[in-house]
Design a protein around this motif. Structure first.
Motif, PDB file in Angstrom:
ATOM      1  N   UNK A 184       0.803  -1.212   0.000  1.00  0.00           N
ATOM      2  CA  UNK A 184       0.000   0.000   0.000  1.00  0.00           C
ATOM      3  C   UNK A 184       0.835   1.261   0.000  1.00  0.00           C
ATOM      4  N   UNK A 185       2.046   1.170   0.521  1.00  0.00           N
ATOM      5  CA  UNK A 185       2.951   2.323   0.527  1.00  0.00           C
ATOM      6  C   UNK A 185       3.392   2.695  -0.880  1.00  0.00           C
ATOM      7  N   UNK A 186       3.245   1.783  -1.810  1.00  0.00           N
ATOM      8  CA  UNK A 186       3.661   2.036  -3.191  1.00  0.00           C
ATOM      9  C   UNK A 186       2.543   2.601  -4.056  1.00  0.00           C
ATOM     10  N   UNK A 187       1.333   2.721  -3.516  1.00  0.00           N
ATOM     11  CA  UNK A 187       0.184   3.125  -4.314  1.00  0.00           C
ATOM     12  C   UNK A 187       0.358   4.515  -4.917  1.00  0.00           C
ATOM     13  N   UNK A 188       0.702   5.514  -4.121  1.00  0.00           N
ATOM     14  CA  UNK A 188       0.865   6.876  -4.633  1.00  0.00           C
ATOM     15  C   UNK A 188       2.042   6.992  -5.591  1.00  0.00           C
ATOM     16  N   UNK A 189       3.224   6.450  -5.262  1.00  0.00           N
ATOM     17  CA  UNK A 189       4.318   6.535  -6.238  1.00  0.00           C
ATOM     18  C   UNK A 189       4.012   5.833  -7.559  1.00  0.00           C
ATOM     19  N   UNK A 190       3.372   4.678  -7.513  1.00  0.00           N
ATOM     20  CA  UNK A 190       3.053   3.957  -8.743  1.00  0.00           C
ATOM     21  C   UNK A 190       2.057   4.765  -9.573  1.00  0.00           C
ATOM     22  N   UNK A 191       1.079   5.369  -8.920  1.00  0.00           N
ATOM     23  CA  UNK A 191       0.128   6.225  -9.625  1.00  0.00           C
ATOM     24  C   UNK A 191       0.852   7.396 -10.290  1.00  0.00           C
ATOM     25  N   UNK A 192       1.787   8.011  -9.580  1.00  0.00           N
ATOM     26  CA  UNK A 192       2.557   9.139 -10.135  1.00  0.00           C
ATOM     27  C   UNK A 192       3.376   8.703 -11.341  1.00  0.00           C
ATOM     28  N   UNK A 193       3.976   7.535 -11.257  1.00  0.00           N
ATOM     29  CA  UNK A 193       4.787   7.020 -12.362  1.00  0.00           C
ATOM     30  C   UNK A 193       3.907   6.781 -13.588  1.00  0.00           C
ATOM     31  N   UNK A 194       2.732   6.214 -13.375  1.00  0.00           N
ATOM     32  CA  UNK A 194       1.818   5.986 -14.495  1.00  0.00           C
ATOM     33  C   UNK A 194       1.372   7.298 -15.130  1.00  0.00           C
ATOM     34  N   UNK A 195       1.149   8.325 -14.310  1.00  0.00           N
ATOM     35  CA  UNK A 195       0.774   9.638 -14.838  1.00  0.00           C
ATOM     36  C   UNK A 195       1.884  10.194 -15.724  1.00  0.00           C
ATOM     37  N   UNK A 196       3.136  10.018 -15.315  1.00  0.00           N
ATOM     38  CA  UNK A 196       4.269  10.511 -16.120  1.00  0.00           C
ATOM     39  C   UNK A 196       4.316   9.783 -17.461  1.00  0.00           C
TER      40      UNK A 196
END
Length: 193
Positions: free
Chosen positions: A160-172
Motif C-alpha cells: 500500500x505504501x507504493x500506491x501513490x508513487x506507482x500512480x505518479x509514475x503511471x501519470x508521467x
C-alpha cells in the motif's frame, strides 16, 4: 511552432474575463518554474556530492564505538549499515538529480513556448523509468535496513505504501504519450502547410 497566447482563458469564467498569467513562453509561469527547477537542481547536486563524500569518508573512519537507536531499540552501528545507508541516500538523491535534469529540459521547451518537441517524449519516459527504479529501490532498501537494525521493532512494509508513487509514475508515462501525440500532430501540420 511556438504558442503565443497573451493570457489564459479559464473554464467557467465569462468570455471577456481572462487569467492574468501566461502558462507558456518567456515571462510565463513555465519560466518561473524553470528557475525554481534550476535552483533545486543545484541544491540537489550539492546534497548528492556531500552524501557521496560522506560515503567515501565512512569507508575509512572507525565507527565501532557508536550506536544507533531505531524505534526504541539500540543497536551497534556497523560499517556495512553505514555504507549501505549512505549509498542508498546517494543513489536516491542521484536518481532525483536525473529526474530534475530531465524536467529542466522539458521546462526549457515550455519556457520558449514550444512544448511538443520529440525529445520531451523520451525525457518524460526517462523520468518515469527513474521514478520507478528509485521507488522500488528505496522501498527495498528501507525494508533491508529496518531488518538489519531491529527486526522485532519494525512493522512490515506493505504494498500500500507504493500506491501513490506507482500512480505518479503511471501519470508521467501517460503524459509522455500525450507529448508524443502532440509532437506527431505538430509534425503533420508542418507537412501540410
Amino acid at each position: 511552432m511556438p504558442l503565443n497566447r497573451p493570457d489564459l482563458r479559464l473554464p467557467g469564467l465569462p468570455s471577456g474575463i481572462r487569467a492574468p498569467f501566461r502558462t507558456l513562453g518567456p515571462g510565463s509561469v513555465s519560466s518561473l518554474l524553470k528557475i525554481a527547477l534550476d535552483v533545486a537542481y543545484v541544491l540537489l547536486m550539492i546534497i548528492t556530492a556531500v552524501l557521496l563524500l560522506a560515503f567515501v569518508v565512512a569507508i575509512f573512519i572507525p565507527i565501532e564505538n557508536y550506536n544507533v537507536t531505531y524505534r526504541g531499540v539500540q543497536q551497534p552501528l556497523t560499517r556495512s549499515l553505514t555504507l549501505s545507508g549512505l549509498g542508498s541516500f546517494s543513489a536516491y538523491f542521484g536518481g532525483f538529480l536525473l529526474v530534475l535534469r530531465n524536467l529542466r529540459m522539458v521546462f526549457s521547451t515550455l519556457a520558449i513556448g514550444d512544448p511538443f518537441q520529440p525529445e520531451n517524449v523520451s525525457r518524460l519516459r526517462q523520468i518515469g523509468l527513474i521514478l520507478a527504479v528509485v521507488t522500488i529501490g528505496s522501498w527495498l532498501v528501507q525494508g533491508l535496513i529496518a531488518a538489519q537494525l531491529a527486526s522485532r521493532a519494525t512493522n512490515s512494509q506493505g504494498a500500500g505504501e507504493l500506491l501513490t508513487p506507482v500512480f505518479s509514475i503511471l501519470v508521467v508515462f501517460v503524459l509522455a504519450e500525450v507529448f508524443r501525440e502532440g509532437a506527431r500532430l505538430r509534425r503533420e501540420s508542418e507537412l501540410t502547410i
